[in-house]
Design an enzyme around this catalytic site. Structure first.
Site, PDB file in Angstrom:
ATOM      1  N   ARG A 191     -18.336  39.313  -1.103  1.00 35.31           N
ATOM      2  CA  ARG A 191     -18.115  40.756  -1.719  1.00 35.31           C
ATOM      3  C   ARG A 191     -18.153  40.591  -3.228  1.00 35.31           C
ATOM      4  NH1 ARG A 191     -16.883  44.146   2.913  1.00 35.31           N
ATOM      5  NH2 ARG A 191     -17.597  45.925   1.685  1.00 35.31           N
ATOM      6  N   SER A 241     -21.351  47.447   2.607  1.00 34.13           N
ATOM      7  CA  SER A 241     -20.747  48.605   1.446  1.00 34.13           C
ATOM      8  C   SER A 241     -21.737  49.724   2.056  1.00 34.13           C
ATOM      9  CB  SER A 241     -20.974  48.024   0.323  1.00 34.13           C
ATOM     10  OG  SER A 241     -19.839  47.401  -0.173  1.00 34.13           O
ATOM     11  N   ASP A 297     -25.412  44.233  -0.044  1.00 37.08           N
ATOM     12  CA  ASP A 297     -24.222  44.204   0.636  1.00 37.08           C
ATOM     13  C   ASP A 297     -24.140  45.312   1.849  1.00 37.08           C
ATOM     14  OD1 ASP A 297     -21.732  44.688   1.494  1.00 37.08           O
ATOM     15  OD2 ASP A 297     -20.629  44.715  -0.304  1.00 37.08           O
ATOM     16  N   TYR A 324     -10.041  41.411   0.387  1.00 37.90           N
ATOM     17  CA  TYR A 324     -10.030  41.928   1.965  1.00 37.90           C
ATOM     18  C   TYR A 324      -8.416  41.982   2.235  1.00 37.90           C
ATOM     19  CZ  TYR A 324     -14.848  41.274   3.169  1.00 37.90           C
ATOM     20  OH  TYR A 324     -16.205  41.572   3.123  1.00 37.90           O
ATOM     21  N   GLN A 328     -23.666  42.856  -4.744  1.00 39.67           N
ATOM     22  CA  GLN A 328     -23.547  44.268  -4.055  1.00 39.67           C
ATOM     23  C   GLN A 328     -25.192  44.798  -3.830  1.00 39.67           C
ATOM     24  OE1 GLN A 328     -20.196  46.510  -6.800  1.00 39.67           O
ATOM     25  NE2 GLN A 328     -21.723  45.174  -7.809  1.00 39.67           N
TER      26      GLN A 328
HETATM   27  N1  LIG Z   1     -19.149  51.526  -6.374  1.00 34.06           N
HETATM   28  C1  LIG Z   1     -18.787  50.648  -5.762  1.00 34.06           C
HETATM   29  O1  LIG Z   1     -19.168  50.768  -4.613  1.00 34.06           O
HETATM   30  C2  LIG Z   1     -17.868  49.548  -6.154  1.00 34.06           C
HETATM   31  C3  LIG Z   1     -17.182  49.187  -5.036  1.00 34.06           C
HETATM   32  C4  LIG Z   1     -15.940  48.216  -5.120  1.00 34.06           C
HETATM   33  C5  LIG Z   1     -16.035  47.582  -6.665  1.00 34.06           C
HETATM   34  N2  LIG Z   1     -16.740  47.989  -7.486  1.00 34.06           N
HETATM   35  C6  LIG Z   1     -16.889  47.504  -8.909  1.00 34.06           C
HETATM   36  O2  LIG Z   1     -16.230  48.319  -9.818  1.00 34.06           O
HETATM   37  C7  LIG Z   1     -16.884  48.129 -11.171  1.00 34.06           C
HETATM   38  C8  LIG Z   1     -17.342  49.521 -11.561  1.00 34.06           C
HETATM   39  O3  LIG Z   1     -17.502  49.355 -12.866  1.00 34.06           O
HETATM   40  P1  LIG Z   1     -17.109  50.763 -13.741  1.00 34.06           P
HETATM   41  O4  LIG Z   1     -17.876  50.387 -15.220  1.00 34.06           O
HETATM   42  O5  LIG Z   1     -17.433  51.906 -13.077  1.00 34.06           O
HETATM   43  O6  LIG Z   1     -15.554  50.575 -13.890  1.00 34.06           O
HETATM   44  P2  LIG Z   1     -14.707  49.128 -14.578  1.00 34.06           P
HETATM   45  O7  LIG Z   1     -15.551  48.244 -14.859  1.00 34.06           O
HETATM   46  O8  LIG Z   1     -13.798  48.938 -13.373  1.00 34.06           O
HETATM   47  O9  LIG Z   1     -13.855  49.702 -15.602  1.00 34.06           O
HETATM   48  C9  LIG Z   1     -13.340  50.905 -15.485  1.00 34.06           C
HETATM   49  C10 LIG Z   1     -12.815  51.218 -16.891  1.00 34.06           C
HETATM   50  O10 LIG Z   1     -12.111  52.687 -17.086  1.00 34.06           O
HETATM   51  C11 LIG Z   1     -11.120  52.205 -18.017  1.00 34.06           C
HETATM   52  N3  LIG Z   1     -10.090  53.345 -17.609  1.00 34.06           N
HETATM   53  C12 LIG Z   1      -9.247  53.434 -16.622  1.00 34.06           C
HETATM   54  N4  LIG Z   1      -8.537  54.519 -16.706  1.00 34.06           N
HETATM   55  C13 LIG Z   1      -9.041  55.371 -17.492  1.00 34.06           C
HETATM   56  C14 LIG Z   1      -8.690  56.524 -18.217  1.00 34.06           C
HETATM   57  N5  LIG Z   1      -7.901  57.138 -17.710  1.00 34.06           N
HETATM   58  N6  LIG Z   1      -9.149  57.076 -19.342  1.00 34.06           N
HETATM   59  C15 LIG Z   1     -10.189  56.067 -19.934  1.00 34.06           C
HETATM   60  N7  LIG Z   1     -10.478  54.946 -19.268  1.00 34.06           N
HETATM   61  C16 LIG Z   1     -10.085  54.474 -18.282  1.00 34.06           C
HETATM   62  C17 LIG Z   1     -10.583  50.972 -17.953  1.00 34.06           C
HETATM   63  O11 LIG Z   1     -10.198  50.345 -19.122  1.00 34.06           O
HETATM   64  P3  LIG Z   1      -8.608  50.729 -19.621  1.00 34.06           P
HETATM   65  O12 LIG Z   1      -7.767  50.368 -18.559  1.00 34.06           O
HETATM   66  O13 LIG Z   1      -8.607  49.848 -20.848  1.00 34.06           O
HETATM   67  O14 LIG Z   1      -8.686  52.204 -19.934  1.00 34.06           O
HETATM   68  C18 LIG Z   1     -11.829  50.149 -17.358  1.00 34.06           C
HETATM   69  O15 LIG Z   1     -12.191  49.519 -18.716  1.00 34.06           O
HETATM   70  C19 LIG Z   1     -17.872  47.175 -10.870  1.00 34.06           C
HETATM   71  O16 LIG Z   1     -17.513  46.048 -11.387  1.00 34.06           O
HETATM   72  C20 LIG Z   1     -18.125  47.245  -9.424  1.00 34.06           C
HETATM   73  O17 LIG Z   1     -18.886  46.071  -9.047  1.00 34.06           O
HETATM   74  C21 LIG Z   1     -17.700  49.157  -7.365  1.00 34.06           C
HETATM   75  N1  LIG Z   2     -17.045  43.127  -5.460  1.00 31.26           N
HETATM   76  C1  LIG Z   2     -17.969  44.187  -5.279  1.00 31.26           C
HETATM   77  O1  LIG Z   2     -18.241  44.905  -5.908  1.00 31.26           O
HETATM   78  C2  LIG Z   2     -17.343  44.882  -3.884  1.00 31.26           C
HETATM   79  C3  LIG Z   2     -18.113  45.591  -3.084  1.00 31.26           C
HETATM   80  C4  LIG Z   2     -17.859  46.217  -1.863  1.00 31.26           C
HETATM   81  C5  LIG Z   2     -16.599  46.100  -1.575  1.00 31.26           C
HETATM   82  N2  LIG Z   2     -15.708  45.494  -2.143  1.00 31.26           N
HETATM   83  C6  LIG Z   2     -14.325  45.366  -1.927  1.00 31.26           C
HETATM   84  O2  LIG Z   2     -14.098  44.879  -0.758  1.00 31.26           O
HETATM   85  C7  LIG Z   2     -13.091  45.247   0.040  1.00 31.26           C
HETATM   86  C8  LIG Z   2     -13.077  45.688   1.388  1.00 31.26           C
HETATM   87  O3  LIG Z   2     -13.991  46.583   1.448  1.00 31.26           O
HETATM   88  P1  LIG Z   2     -14.507  47.174   3.114  1.00 31.26           P
HETATM   89  O4  LIG Z   2     -14.230  48.447   3.233  1.00 31.26           O
HETATM   90  O5  LIG Z   2     -15.547  46.472   3.465  1.00 31.26           O
HETATM   91  O6  LIG Z   2     -12.969  46.512   4.166  1.00 31.26           O
HETATM   92  P2  LIG Z   2     -12.846  46.516   5.545  1.00 31.26           P
HETATM   93  O7  LIG Z   2     -13.965  47.176   6.125  1.00 31.26           O
HETATM   94  O8  LIG Z   2     -12.535  45.023   5.845  1.00 31.26           O
HETATM   95  O9  LIG Z   2     -11.603  46.960   5.589  1.00 31.26           O
HETATM   96  C9  LIG Z   2     -11.239  48.559   5.528  1.00 31.26           C
HETATM   97  C10 LIG Z   2      -9.826  48.746   4.737  1.00 31.26           C
HETATM   98  O10 LIG Z   2      -8.795  48.731   5.614  1.00 31.26           O
HETATM   99  C11 LIG Z   2      -7.855  48.269   4.990  1.00 31.26           C
HETATM  100  N3  LIG Z   2      -6.811  47.490   6.039  1.00 31.26           N
HETATM  101  C12 LIG Z   2      -6.819  46.269   6.576  1.00 31.26           C
HETATM  102  N4  LIG Z   2      -5.755  46.231   7.318  1.00 31.26           N
HETATM  103  C13 LIG Z   2      -4.939  47.265   7.218  1.00 31.26           C
HETATM  104  C14 LIG Z   2      -3.801  47.759   7.932  1.00 31.26           C
HETATM  105  N5  LIG Z   2      -3.001  47.240   8.416  1.00 31.26           N
HETATM  106  N6  LIG Z   2      -3.344  49.213   7.547  1.00 31.26           N
HETATM  107  C15 LIG Z   2      -4.036  49.884   6.633  1.00 31.26           C
HETATM  108  N7  LIG Z   2      -5.121  49.396   6.213  1.00 31.26           N
HETATM  109  C16 LIG Z   2      -5.725  48.099   6.407  1.00 31.26           C
HETATM  110  C17 LIG Z   2      -8.351  47.152   4.105  1.00 31.26           C
HETATM  111  O11 LIG Z   2      -7.249  46.995   3.061  1.00 31.26           O
HETATM  112  C18 LIG Z   2      -9.440  47.581   3.494  1.00 31.26           C
HETATM  113  O12 LIG Z   2      -9.348  48.702   2.404  1.00 31.26           O
HETATM  114  C19 LIG Z   2     -12.593  46.438  -0.765  1.00 31.26           C
HETATM  115  O13 LIG Z   2     -11.447  46.121  -1.611  1.00 31.26           O
HETATM  116  C20 LIG Z   2     -13.818  46.629  -1.590  1.00 31.26           C
HETATM  117  O14 LIG Z   2     -13.430  47.414  -2.833  1.00 31.26           O
HETATM  118  C21 LIG Z   2     -16.033  45.028  -3.293  1.00 31.26           C
END
Ligand SMILES: NC(=O)c1ccc[n+]([C@@H]2O[C@H](COP(=O)([O-])OP(=O)(O)OC[C@H]3O[C@@H](n4cnc5c(N)ncnc54)[C@H](OP(=O)(O)O)[C@@H]3O)[C@@H](O)[C@H]2O)c1
Ligand SMILES: NC(=O)c1ccc[n+]([C@@H]2O[C@H](COP(=O)([O-])OP(=O)(O)OC[C@H]3O[C@@H](n4cnc5c(N)ncnc54)[C@H](O)[C@@H]3O)[C@@H](O)[C@H]2O)c1
Ligand SMILES: NC(=O)c1ccc[n+]([C@@H]2O[C@H](COP(=O)([O-])OP(=O)(O)OC[C@H]3O[C@@H](n4cnc5c(N)ncnc54)[C@H](OP(=O)(O)O)[C@@H]3O)[C@@H](O)[C@H]2O)c1
Ligand SMILES: NC(=O)c1ccc[n+]([C@@H]2O[C@H](COP(=O)([O-])OP(=O)(O)OC[C@H]3O[C@@H](n4cnc5c(N)ncnc54)[C@H](O)[C@@H]3O)[C@@H](O)[C@H]2O)c1
Lengths: 371, 461, 100, 371, 461, 100
Positions: free
Chosen positions: D120, D131, D128, D226, D125
């Site tokens: 992940r 997702s 994925d 995870y 992404q």
């Molecule tokens: N979209 C999806 O499906 C998904 C799922 C899982 C992970 N991700 C990952 O999440 C990231 C998303 O990128 P992003 O640019 O949206 O977010 P980000 O890179 O996580 O950055 C969020 C920013 O918001 C700021 N922030 C937090 N609370 C704030 C507030 N109340 N006021 C002002 N700023 C605030 C934080 O900085 P400060 O703390 O300094 O304020 C941080 O720099 C990517 O890395 C992506 O891969 C995405």
């Molecule tokens: N790097 C990335 O950009 C990226 C992209 C997609 C997802 N993710 C991350 O991957 C992680 C897993 O995503 P997913 O939805 O495929 O996970 P998943 O389908 O494996 O699990 C779903 C959720 O169930 C929760 N869970 C497991 N055991 C539990 C329990 N006993 N009680 C309650 N909740 C429980 C997990 O914490 C998870 O949030 C998430 O943190 C997500 O943000 C990251």
């Protein structure tokens, strides 16, 4: 002390017209004796005991018909059984559209109050079953559409591309239409709506949707908020515009009605042909003939990959909520009925269809002749 | 005669006052400038007018006239040519000329005193001279720093030297007037002038480049004081009043500017460097910060603005206020787009949920791919709580864990303002190279608060 | 004490001027900070009035002071003209956009 | 030039893994020959012609298997037919949970990339599938719940009384869970959510829902986001709290999963007994054993008037949208596959299960022994 | 001596200035009042102090002392007793006493002049006298009107008489000073005093009761002018400065008050009555309007507030801003409820849709039946774009088409403010009796705009 | 003209005072209108200083004027004390609520 009977609804109906909570108020506040057909609420998990606890008496149908002064049901469910003299039926019988249902009642010299005929006045709002059911139907229509639709309602911007928001067209912005608009907006769809009444424009916009305006509508002052039949030129202009918007929409929800008349035909086959496969049409006017040419009342059909579902009683699919609202509506009506004279109440006059088997409602004189 | 002169000065004093007043409200500022300028012309004319009944030698008149003409033309010329972004250093330059003028005045006037001159006048002269001198070299140095010609030098010893010299400046006149210093008054003047010139340099040297505007405002205030004291020398109301106005207003302005930048004046003067709230030592990034008012100012000039929302927008629940800003900008005929990155937020469609809730029209939502090739067309990009999704490391830094992820090329736009609370990193936990770029500034604070303040400021323009 | 009673008028003048100087800009929005600074800078150029008076009183043969005085006037004029023109340019931008 | 084959999915599957638009990009941009089994997209209204127009060649299954270098499907759909040597399968085979599926592939010395195993990481992404499908499932779970629920999701204040908003409890706030939260919020429900990862709290709150926090969770740094298995005391505390919230909820949506393991059991029978009749449980973890004790995978059951629907593939019910996302995912993966070496790509390494019939994925060594 | 007196007056002048300054910012207002009061005490003490080296007869001293003591005690007494809601009339009353003082001063001082008195002093005396007189009777009348003791009389003839008398007031002195009037100066003074007293009455008589605060402010400003002119008579800086401050500030305040009420000063003075924007002649309701600032002021005092939303909230799309107001109030520890009428809006659940969109917590939504029996516990009810659902005609007027519909009993609360754009009716098309009630005021304007302004004002408190 | 040059100081004083009077309250929020009006009213009570001066200069036998002067002083004192106390009462309400 009057006796009120509640009959079981036909099989497919899960709703009830009175819940134990309102039965209790009837027995306590209005001092009415309430009898009910056993198994009344079982389809929504309400046991006979609950009714008995609320003060009602369980009985069989024949007995209830013979001993009651008032019979409450939702649907027309009377097939000429023997009744107590002067028995008064209260229900939602849609008699303007099904005038032949009247026959058995006339024969047995019954009274009828059909709540769908209640004037839509301010004071009638608490008993207005059309509003309460319309509202739920509008909501459910969108949920249904979302369930049937092969795509997503809201926009999704994702790493795997963007899913565009669904385009929803709501035809007719009465109670059900507005609720459909609100629900579709909530789900993030792009919503357009159309209604002949130009005053509906503000209502539509107040919900954040786009109003499709067809210029040239003729308003009728004394139609009491209801729609009236329009001129042919207007209808042509309207058709073109609507057809265009239908072809753009993924989901069309038809709610247009003209009370007591056949519903306006607004979604023609040719328009449906222009829609994308996977689209959905929900026709809430199905019972009145449908807004869509292809609608089959009560059925879900697949036309070239387009799902068309015609159902004027979607509120049935929310039996818990619907029963709650109906129960309040019926209670309000009954308490009005018991506290007022027919002469002084425009509400009672407005929905009284039969008096001792004779037609007393003005809208029916012409109707009956045609039957 | 004198009554006419008095009246002239009165009117010009009053127009300075009105001018300043108007200049402090956005609607009338331009008018205020004109009024003050007219007042100035009047004051100069009235002064020249006195020549006609005072029998001033022609040569003096010619020199005066020539000098005025030359100065005026040159001033106009310079101001026309310099780029808008270089304004602060230009102001500093012009302030230096004012200080220089006061310096010369003090020297010439002081050296031609007769012995009978009272102590009050002497004190006045000394103060006028030294303030002029400090303003002169201080402003030149500030100019140099802003122009990038002089680097910040921040050593303890520098600060101490500065303080000792300041002591000297205070001590010398006291000793002199208590008759402990057996020197001529003109010697004292030269001495004071020299030391003050040096002090002006030492005063500005340790202060960081980002704080220069504050310093310039302070120096400007000092020039005002110099002018007022020169006015006392000539018992000239318009000089006194004008000088005091500028002195007082400049001081207040300095304080206000510090406040707007969330700085304390003392810290500015001590040359302490500003850091973001959560900025941990680990990150050694050199960043530029920006205030909400500057952001508002720049938004007010922008024709096309892009908003890039991220997870922070959701955390701050700032979607409604963000839509307010958009509406405000649109009413000012600024085009506003939202650019949504595919993985902004924490779930697919996260931003869509927010923006739909705020009833933002789908028509203004742009996809990354749609706009990435012409990001330079945006005059201004507001990055609201996004981080990873605008990190150019994804394009340039092969070692970065985000390398290869497509990003919104915010860095290509004319100007980027990133709103975040501190220097903490995004989800991917990597340093954001965007912050290092020249066209990127950070606006620290909760996004909701920052947006509200920007709106408030923008409404004034 | 005596100083006060003889200079009461001047003290009023001083205090009122300071007060006005502060009061008049106390509500300046931050976006006007720079233009206002520039405008104030231009006004402080009124020092040129002093320089002119000085020039008028220099002996026409005192070349050193004539030169110095001339420079002072020149600097003052530069300050005034540069200051006002610069301010004007900055403020022009406020007019181009119609607010609301 | 490599040849890529796309096989038809099993009957109940409407989605396709590659749409004509991406097929076109494959043939044009990546210069791949694409063959497809006739009738591939017919279930979502995509004709064979559309694929042919995009540059693909219609063929029968046997032929495709014999001539292709890469085979793309969504589901495990290979039953030991003859294949071209070194054939590489790309799909979402869930092999950690169904390790015995590997047998046929090993026998025929095939390669397998199973996309559910993709790390992940940020760069993965766009491919994925978990997702993108999780997200749609989460959305659909709420739509489904609303459709099955006998009441309304939003609050309705009406002249016939007030309908309270539905209480929705989302268990597990991963991709699907968050989307469920967002959708339920959109519909006006009161939403609570629970996840073991305490970092999920901020995510949940950023969607306007309430986070149910169980103190004492042990985070594992190298689990890559995870969830990991927890201590018994923690589980007890958790159970009590969850049970309480379940009894208050009208709709429970289970999305909790632990990759490659049985899903955590979080909704016990005793908790369901405390729920009101008419309530709904949607269990997205059904395939992994379910979050609810009563879940039957793939079926809708009625337990004392409570509807329990277990389905881990709800995204299937949004075939148009799902295909669009999958198609992009597959395309991204294929282009990564064709442009990179296995050695240099942690992504490829992470999801490669078989290499010429031999297991190369570390997670499988232990698994296979138990089989 | 004189220098001490000068210094005392200087300080007290300055404290008036600072006092006024502070009084215009909510945070410092109370402090400002104290500072001004201290300045006043100082001025009085300094004045009394002069007695000691001027040999003032004891009787004069005693009378003066007694008068001061009596006045002070009475003033304190009155101010303590009067209810908060009667403040404006109290101010008017105190202003009358100031005017009266100026009047007497003018008379006494004027009648004891010797013939040598210059024309300037005479003019000053006359102006001081007549302003004092106008302020005196004008304020008394304003007081009477506010106390409900005097009704509005608005006839054309009254206005004309007023104007002719004003002419007379201007003409008489001119004639006198041009030596066309062969009377004694003291006679002139008595004459002027008499006419001015009458004019004060005629000036206020036609002005509507609702506009009284504006008039009082204007009269206050006039008293200031009277004070300043009295100051000129005695060449007393503190009186001059204090008087001018009040005169100038009072005038500006008058203008600002008009602006806040959306009135023009001229129309106020001409006695024209205010109507709602869309108010058509058909509706002959007598309504009370309220400004956003007054609403904000009252909200700031309220402990419990109810918001009743209606269809207008949806039309204005003001749900987000409404939630902002709620948050702001809650941060000030004010409890806020939303009361939702079953048929508010145009479809069942219309308000629910709006409020859910604005993320308003379900916990603060109240149903009509839940709260209708204790509506009196709300200090303030904001009716935002609702109309029929709060119409008491549904309870009282059997002939009304809405009779019998249950309503939210907003009228039972302490204070109701109804936000709407004009006087148009609701869906049911009936007149709303709520608007006639004493505790109900209308706030005209689009709900979104009004709410925004209220928020802006409230933030200042 | 002559008037100007002899009274230049006074004119400055006048103009500055008026300006200050206006400037000082120009940003008063509407909620403070009433208290400010009340405060200004109290300050205008400084007329009592005039009344006291008057009293000090009246012949101790001039009973009419003594009475009048006494009344004037009384009225002035009433204005001052009532004004400040009333303002104080109004402003107390601003303190009871803690803002933000
Ligand atoms: N979209 C999806 O499906 C998904 C799922 C899982 C992970 N991700 C990952 O999440 C990231 C998303 O990128 P992003 O640019 O949206 O977010 P980000 O890179 O996580 O950055 C969020 C920013 O918001 C700021 N922030 C937090 N609370 C704030 C507030 N109340 N006021 C002002 N700023 C605030 C934080 O900085 P400060 O703390 O300094 O304020 C941080 O720099 C990517 O890395 C992506 O891969 C995405
Ligand atoms: N790097 C990335 O950009 C990226 C992209 C997609 C997802 N993710 C991350 O991957 C992680 C897993 O995503 P997913 O939805 O495929 O996970 P998943 O389908 O494996 O699990 C779903 C959720 O169930 C929760 N869970 C497991 N055991 C539990 C329990 N006993 N009680 C309650 N909740 C429980 C997990 O914490 C998870 O949030 C998430 O943190 C997500 O943000 C990251
Ligand atoms: N809920 C239902 O199911 C339903 C269905 C149909 C009918 N109705 C009826 O609708 C009515 C609902 O009552 P209500 O009190 O909600 O609404 P209402 O009585 O119709 O009044 C709406 C008020 O909002 C004002 N308004 C409109 N736009 C505004 C704006 N932009 N800013 C500020 N004010 C604005 C209007 O006055 P101005 O124009 O002067 O601003 C009007 O007074 C009832 O009579 C009900 O019977 C209800
Ligand atoms: N007085 C009240 O308080 C009250 C209460 C409930 C409803 N109402 C009013 O009653 C009216 C009818 O409500 P309803 O929903 O029961 O009506 P309905 O079900 O009879 O009709 C639904 C809608 O279809 C529209 N329609 C009819 N012909 C059409 C055509 N050819 N094209 C497009 N649209 C067409 C109608 O205008 C109406 O808006 C509404 O105006 C509603 O506001 C009033």
């Amino acid at each position: 002390m009057k006796t009120l009977g509640i009959l079981k609804e036909p099989n497919q109906e899960k709703r009830v017209c009175l819940l134990p909570s309102e039965v209790k108020r009837l027995t306590n506040e209005l001092e009415v004796e309430v009898k009910f057909e056993s198994g009344l609420g079982e389809k929504i998990g309400i046991s006979d005991e609950a009714y008995v606890e609320a003060g009602a008496i369980s009985d069989d149908q024949t007995e209830i018909l013979l001993s009651s002064d008032i019979i409450c049901t939702i649907h027309h469910n009377y097939h000429g059984q023997k009744i107590k003299e002067g028995l008064c039926f209260v229900g939602i019988f849609n008699l303007l559209y099904y005038p032949n249902r009247l026959e058995k009642y006339t024969q047995n010299k019954a009274d009828i109050f059909s709540l769908d005929l209640l004037p839509r006045s301010t004071t009638a709002q608490s008993m207005d079953v059309l509003s309460s059911m319309g509202s739920l139907s509008g909501y459910k229509a969108v949920i249904k559409a979302a369930e049937l639709f092969g795509g997503s309602m809201p926009m999704f911007t994702t790493a795997a591309g963007t899913l565009r928001p669904a385009k929803v067209l709501v035809i007719g912005a009465g109670v059900a239409g507005l609720q459909a608009i609100a629900t579709a907006k909530r789900l993030g769809a792009v919503v357009e709506a159309f209604d002949v009444r130009s005053s509906a424009g503000e209502d539509i916009r107040s919900l954040g949707a786009k109003f499709i305006e067809v210029p040239g509508y003729k308003e009728s002052e004394n139609a009491g908020g209801y729609a009236v039949v329009q001129s042919p030129e207007y209808l042509k202009k309207q058709k073109e515009l609507i057809n265009h918007h239908i072809s753009l929409a993924s989901i069309v929800i038809g709610t247009a009605n003209i009370p007591g008349k056949k519903a306006p035909l607004l979604i023609e086959k040719s328009a449906v042909d222009n829609m994308k496969s996977g689209s959905v049409i929900i026709d809430l006017a199905a019972e009145q003939g449908g807004n869509c040419e292809l609608t089959v009342n009560g059925e879900l059909i697949d036309y070239n990959g387009i799902k068309i579902y015609g159902n004027s009683h979607l509120s049935r699919e929310l039996p818990e909520s619907a029963s709650q609202l109906l129960s309040n509506n019926y209670f309000s009506f009954l308490s009005h009925l018991l506290k007022n004279d027919l002469e002084n109440s425009p509400l009672l006059k407005g929905c009284k269809v039969l008096e001792k088997g004779n037609i007393v409602h003005p809208s029916f004189e012409s109707k009956l002749e045609t039957t | 005669m004198t009554s006419l002169i008095g009246l002239g000065y009165l009117i010009s004093t009053f127009s300075f006052l009105i001018g300043l007043k108007f200049m402090s409200s956005p609607k009338n500022a331009a008018k205020g400038n004109t009024i003050a300028a007219i007042g100035m012309i009047l004051a100069v004319l009235v002064t020249i007018f006195t020549a006609f009944y005072e029998n001033v030698p022609t040569i003096n008149l010619i020199i005066t006239g020539t000098a005025i003409l030359a100065g005026t033309l040159l001033g106009k010329n310079i101001s026309d040519k310099v780029e808008m972004t270089k304004m602060p250093q230009l102001i500093s330059f012009f302030n230096a000329t004012g200080g220089g003028c006061a310096l010369i005045l003090g020297l010439v006037e002081g050296s031609s005193l007769d012995i009978s001159t009272g102590i009050v006048l002497k004190i006045v002269l000394v103060i006028g001279l030294l303030t002029g001198a400090i303003a002169f070299t201080g402003s030149i140095l500030a100019y140099g720093k802003l122009a990038g010609k002089i680097k910040d030098i921040r050593t303890k010893s520098l600060v101490y030297t500065g303080r000792s010299i300041l002591g000297l400046i205070l001590l010398l006149p006291i000793l002199y007037f208590l008759d402990f210093l057996p020197i001529e008054f003109s010697t004292l003047l030269y001495l004071m002038g020299g030391i003050s010139l040096i002090y002006g340099i030492l005063f500005v040297l340790p202060i960081g480049g980002a704080d220069m505007p504050v310093v310039i405002s302070l120096l400007n205030s000092i020039t005002g004081v110099a002018t007022a004291f020169a006015g006392f020398v000539y018992v000239n109301k318009v000089m006194i009043a004008g000088g005091i106005f500028v002195g007082a207003a400049g001081l207040l302005l300095t304080v206000l500017m510090c406040k707007a930048m969330n700085r304390s004046l003392l810290k500015v003067l001590a040359g302490t460097f500003k850091k973001g709230k959560n900025s941990v030592s680990e990150s050694e990034q050199i960043i530029k910060t920006i205030s909400t008012s500057e952001t508002a100012m720049q938004l007010s000039y922008a024709k096309r603005v892009a908003i890039i929302p991220g997870y922070g927008l959701a955390v701050a629940q700032a979607q409604h206020i963000c839509s307010q800003l958009q509406q405000l900008l649109e009413r000012r005929d600024t085009e506003v787009h939202y650019i949504i990155h595919p993985v902004a937020g924490r779930m697919p469609g996260h931003m869509n949920v927010l923006l739909a809730e705020a009833n933002i029209d789908y028509a203004v939502l742009k996809e990354m791919d749609e706009v990435n090739d012409h990001m330079d067309l945006y005059d201004m990009v507001l990055v609201i709580g996004a981080n990873d999704v605008v990190n150019p490391a994804a394009e340039n830094d092969e070692d970065s864990p985000v390398y290869g992820m497509p990003i919104i090329k915010a860095y290509k736009s004319q100007q980027v303002v990133v709103m975040k609370r501190g220097m903490s990193k995004g989800y991917a936990g990597v340093k954001n190279d965007l912050f290092d770029l020249n066209n990127c500034s950070l606006l620290f604070g909760d996004a909701k608060d920052s947006l509200q303040q920007i709106i408030n400021q923008l409404k004034l323009v | 004490m005596e100083f006060i009673s003889t200079n009461l008028e001047n003290i009023y003048f001083l205090i009122f001027s300071i007060f006005i100087g502060i009061e008049v800009i106390s509500n300046v929005p931050a976006i006007l900070h720079t233009p206002l600074m520039s405008g104030a800078n231009a006004i402080s150029g009124v020092i040129m009035v002093g320089a002119i008076i000085l020039m008028f009183n220099i002996e026409p043969t005192d070349y050193l002071n004539l030169t110095l005085g001339g420079i002072a006037v020149f600097l003052g004029a530069l300050n005034i003209s540069g200051g006002f023109f610069t301010t004007g340019r900055m403020l022009k931008m406020f007019k181009t956009k119609t607010s609301k």
